[in-house]
Design an enzyme around this catalytic site. Structure first.
Site, PDB file in Angstrom:
ATOM      1  N   ASP A 112       0.880  -1.174   0.000  1.00 50.14           N
ATOM      2  CA  ASP A 112       0.000   0.000   0.000  1.00 50.14           C
ATOM      3  C   ASP A 112       0.918   1.224   0.000  1.00 50.14           C
ATOM      4  O   ASP A 112       2.133   1.100   0.143  1.00 50.14           O
ATOM      5  CB  ASP A 112      -0.894  -0.003   1.251  1.00 50.14           C
ATOM      6  CG  ASP A 112      -1.818   1.213   1.308  1.00 50.14           C
ATOM      7  OD1 ASP A 112      -2.356   1.604   0.253  1.00 50.14           O
ATOM      8  OD2 ASP A 112      -1.997   1.789   2.399  1.00 50.14           O
ATOM      9  N   SER A 113       0.313   2.407  -0.108  1.00 51.99           N
ATOM     10  CA  SER A 113       1.105   3.630  -0.073  1.00 51.99           C
ATOM     11  C   SER A 113       1.711   3.873   1.310  1.00 51.99           C
ATOM     12  O   SER A 113       2.660   4.632   1.435  1.00 51.99           O
ATOM     13  CB  SER A 113       0.219   4.824  -0.442  1.00 51.99           C
ATOM     14  OG  SER A 113      -0.849   4.915   0.468  1.00 51.99           O
TER      15      SER A 113
ATOM     16  N   CYS B 241      -4.528  -1.671  -1.562  1.00 51.99           N
ATOM     17  CA  CYS B 241      -4.741  -0.253  -1.819  1.00 51.99           C
ATOM     18  C   CYS B 241      -5.842  -0.140  -2.862  1.00 51.99           C
ATOM     19  O   CYS B 241      -5.740  -0.728  -3.943  1.00 51.99           O
ATOM     20  CB  CYS B 241      -3.439   0.359  -2.338  1.00 51.99           C
ATOM     21  SG  CYS B 241      -3.616   2.055  -2.896  1.00 51.99           S
TER      22      CYS B 241
ATOM     23  N   GLU C  53      -2.215   8.521   8.637  1.00 50.78           N
ATOM     24  CA  GLU C  53      -0.754   8.404   8.586  1.00 50.78           C
ATOM     25  C   GLU C  53      -0.122   9.123   9.781  1.00 50.78           C
ATOM     26  O   GLU C  53       0.915   8.717  10.282  1.00 50.78           O
ATOM     27  CB  GLU C  53      -0.188   8.978   7.280  1.00 50.78           C
ATOM     28  CG  GLU C  53      -0.408   8.101   6.057  1.00 50.78           C
ATOM     29  CD  GLU C  53       0.413   6.807   6.058  1.00 50.78           C
ATOM     30  OE1 GLU C  53       1.561   6.818   6.498  1.00 50.78           O
ATOM     31  OE2 GLU C  53      -0.138   5.774   5.613  1.00 50.78           O
TER      32      GLU C  53
ATOM     33  N   CYS D 285     -11.061   2.835   0.913  1.00 45.64           N
ATOM     34  CA  CYS D 285      -9.635   3.150   1.032  1.00 45.64           C
ATOM     35  C   CYS D 285      -9.171   2.359   2.235  1.00 45.64           C
ATOM     36  O   CYS D 285      -9.824   2.381   3.290  1.00 45.64           O
ATOM     37  CB  CYS D 285      -9.425   4.647   1.256  1.00 45.64           C
ATOM     38  SG  CYS D 285      -7.713   5.053   1.684  1.00 45.64           S
TER      39      CYS D 285
ATOM     40  N   HIS E 122      -6.928   2.864   4.291  1.00 44.38           N
ATOM     41  CA  HIS E 122      -6.586   3.661   5.473  1.00 44.38           C
ATOM     42  C   HIS E 122      -7.828   3.874   6.358  1.00 44.38           C
ATOM     43  O   HIS E 122      -7.692   4.102   7.553  1.00 44.38           O
ATOM     44  CB  HIS E 122      -6.058   5.038   5.068  1.00 44.38           C
ATOM     45  CG  HIS E 122      -4.618   5.051   4.648  1.00 44.38           C
ATOM     46  ND1 HIS E 122      -4.190   4.517   3.456  1.00 44.38           N
ATOM     47  CD2 HIS E 122      -3.510   5.543   5.268  1.00 44.38           C
ATOM     48  CE1 HIS E 122      -2.874   4.691   3.359  1.00 44.38           C
ATOM     49  NE2 HIS E 122      -2.438   5.303   4.439  1.00 44.38           N
TER      50      HIS E 122
END
Ligand code: DGL
Length: 278
Positions: A5-6, A68, A155, A187, A189
């Site tokens: 993932d990012s 992701c 994040e 998403c 996240h």
């Protein structure tokens, strides 16, 4: 299995994989040097996704889970065409889970419930969710809206309190007003903010709203593939400590802090990998 993932978000999928596949070893890559992906062009996301896949391939993984939604939305077909190993994304399992949630709602004779989706700007602009739902059923309308600020919030580890609550409210208001009866976390996240999202959605709707997270549905797809192909490692092949290898492309220390909190387990061993020209 390789998982990428990012940044931190894909750990929601890694955690579901560790639970669903007790003997499997997971190599997780968070591309923290280039997070966020959701605000970038499809072309750039494809380039980043190739680089992440290359790093995982160098580690000898037998399959890649694209943890992701943004990459699953804009790059997965390209990765599948270019790479000679199975690539599993999160959007199709998420669409299935969304349909299961909407079908489980009490039937209202006058109108069909709508599926609400929150995702990154890239995922929503790609139309991947309405497409994936539409391939499974044409009965339900999908309302999909971008919620990009939720990525940097998670994040930063800012997943409790008034600030995330206000931002979540700002994103959920138009979705609930448009008639969404379930909210898909489009998403990876966003499950880190799941409690707040569930509370605010219930406040706005005046009743509980099912929140759909694709992590478990994705893990179930991976488990089925491993069973079908008889690819499971033999019992005890990996010691518990060796089951999760964490890689990042930048700032391993801060990743480690939020990852430990989120995984509820020690995540102090995080290795920084070099992107080179990837
Ligand atoms: N967690 C990713 C997703 O599911 C990417 C978020 C981002 O980097 O913008 O879309």
């Amino acid at each position: 299995m390789g998982v990428f993932d990012s940044g931190l978000g894909g750990l929601t999928v890694a955690r579901a994989l560790l639970n669903a596949l007790p003997n499997e070893r997971i190599v997780y890559l968070g591309d923290t040097a280039r997070v966020p992906y959701g605000t970038r062009s499809a072309q750039t996301v494809v380039r980043y996704a190739r680089g992440c896949s290359e790093i995982l391939l160098e580690r000898g993984v037998k399959g890649i889970v694209v943890a992701c939604n943004t990459v699953s939305a804009v790059a997965i077909e390209i990765l599948r065409a270019e790479l000679d190993l199975p690539i599993i994304g999160v959007i199709e399992p998420g669409a299935r889970a969304a349909l299961a949630a909407v079908r489980a709602l009490p039937a209202l004779p006058e109108k069909l419930p709508k599926i609400g989706v929150l995702g990154t700007t890239g995922t929503i602009a790609s139309g991947a969710y309405p497409r994936a739902v539409g391939q499974l059923s044409t009965r339900y309308e999908v309302v999909a809206l971008p919620a990009p600020l939720l990525v940097p919030l998670t994040e930063e580890g800012w997943i409790e309190g008034e600030v995330p609550r206000l931002i979540v409210r700002r994103y959920l208001e138009p979705l609930i007003a448009a008639g969404a009866s379930v909210v898909v976390l489009g998403c990876t996240h966003f499950p880190l903010l799941k409690n707040i999202i569930a509370e605010v959605a219930a406040e706005l709707a005046g009743h509980p709203v099912p929140i759909v997270d694709s992590a478990e549905a994705t893990a179930a797809v991976v488990a089925e593939w491993i069973a079908d192909e008889r690819l499971a490692p033999s019992l005890g092949e990996h010691t518990p400590a060796a089951r999760l290898e964490l890689l990042v492309t930048d700032l391993p220390a801060s990743f480690s802090v939020v990852a430990s909190r989120f995984l509820g387990a020690d995540a102090s061993h995080v290795t920084q990998v070099d992107l080179n020209a990837k």
